[in-house]
Motif scaffolding. Structure first.
Motif, PDB file in Angstrom:
ATOM      1  N   GLY A 107      90.532 -41.059 -73.709  1.00  0.00           N
ATOM      2  CA  GLY A 107      90.681 -39.698 -74.317  1.00  0.00           C
ATOM      3  C   GLY A 107      92.159 -39.180 -74.422  1.00  0.00           C
ATOM      4  N   TYR A 108      93.198 -40.450 -74.150  1.00  0.00           N
ATOM      5  CA  TYR A 108      94.442 -40.045 -74.329  1.00  0.00           C
ATOM      6  C   TYR A 108      94.778 -40.290 -75.789  1.00  0.00           C
ATOM      7  CZ  TYR A 108      94.482 -40.219 -69.277  1.00  0.00           C
ATOM      8  OH  TYR A 108      94.256 -40.044 -67.937  1.00  0.00           O
ATOM      9  N   ARG A 113      96.442 -35.623 -73.100  1.00  0.00           N
ATOM     10  CA  ARG A 113      95.147 -35.561 -72.839  1.00  0.00           C
ATOM     11  C   ARG A 113      94.690 -33.970 -72.629  1.00  0.00           C
ATOM     12  NH1 ARG A 113      91.144 -38.528 -68.465  1.00  0.00           N
ATOM     13  NH2 ARG A 113      89.155 -38.055 -69.327  1.00  0.00           N
ATOM     14  N   ASP A 114      93.512 -33.630 -73.187  1.00  0.00           N
ATOM     15  CA  ASP A 114      93.380 -32.247 -73.068  1.00  0.00           C
ATOM     16  C   ASP A 114      94.682 -31.191 -73.452  1.00  0.00           C
ATOM     17  OD1 ASP A 114      90.670 -33.020 -72.642  1.00  0.00           O
ATOM     18  OD2 ASP A 114      91.313 -32.913 -70.267  1.00  0.00           O
ATOM     19  N   GLY A 115      95.411 -31.694 -74.469  1.00  0.00           N
ATOM     20  CA  GLY A 115      96.534 -30.757 -74.735  1.00  0.00           C
ATOM     21  C   GLY A 115      97.827 -30.669 -73.589  1.00  0.00           C
ATOM     22  N   LYS A 116      97.784 -31.626 -72.561  1.00  0.00           N
ATOM     23  CA  LYS A 116      98.900 -31.731 -71.769  1.00  0.00           C
ATOM     24  C   LYS A 116      99.239 -33.063 -71.823  1.00  0.00           C
ATOM     25  CE  LYS A 116      96.769 -28.174 -68.697  1.00  0.00           C
ATOM     26  NZ  LYS A 116      96.447 -27.797 -67.365  1.00  0.00           N
ATOM     27  N   GLU A 117     100.758 -33.097 -71.559  1.00  0.00           N
ATOM     28  CA  GLU A 117     101.311 -34.570 -71.280  1.00  0.00           C
ATOM     29  C   GLU A 117     101.141 -34.715 -69.930  1.00  0.00           C
ATOM     30  OE1 GLU A 117     105.266 -36.358 -73.119  1.00  0.00           O
ATOM     31  OE2 GLU A 117     105.802 -35.658 -71.012  1.00  0.00           O
ATOM     32  N   ARG A 118     100.774 -36.067 -69.893  1.00  0.00           N
ATOM     33  CA  ARG A 118     100.208 -36.593 -68.459  1.00  0.00           C
ATOM     34  C   ARG A 118     101.065 -38.102 -68.507  1.00  0.00           C
ATOM     35  NH1 ARG A 118      95.199 -33.936 -66.983  1.00  0.00           N
ATOM     36  NH2 ARG A 118      94.717 -32.993 -68.663  1.00  0.00           N
ATOM     37  N   SER A 119     101.496 -38.533 -66.920  1.00  0.00           N
ATOM     38  CA  SER A 119     102.166 -39.472 -66.539  1.00  0.00           C
ATOM     39  C   SER A 119     101.126 -40.452 -66.130  1.00  0.00           C
ATOM     40  CB  SER A 119     103.260 -39.314 -65.600  1.00  0.00           C
ATOM     41  OG  SER A 119     104.343 -38.840 -65.832  1.00  0.00           O
TER      42      SER A 119
END
Length: 74
Positions: free
Chosen positions: A36-37, A55-61
């Motif tokens: 999902g990324y 993912r889900d509109g947020k940047e993630r590490s």
């Protein structure tokens, strides 16, 4: 006179890790997309593969270990 096979063999040996690394990177990106990324990009960090992705509109590490396990970093 140089042996042409030797030159070809050296070229193959030295290019093999780069090709394997690129393939591994493509596999990692495919796994992240399947999870999902999107907007996936590798962050240079030495031997450990870390990525930034959305993912889900947020940047993630994200950390991906040598077995392909995906872990979001806090």
């Amino acid at each position: 006179m140089q042996n042409p096979c030797r030159a070809l063999c050296l070229l193959t040996v030295f290019n093999a890790p780069a090709a394997a690394s690129a393939l591994a990177l493509e596999n990692i990106k495919a796994r992240l997309e399947a999870a999902g990324y999107s907007q996936i990009r590798e962050v240079p960090s030495g031997k450990i593969k870390t990525f930034k992705a959305t993912r889900d509109g947020k940047e993630r590490s994200i950390l991906v270990d040598s077995t392909g396990h995906i872990q979001e970093l806090q």
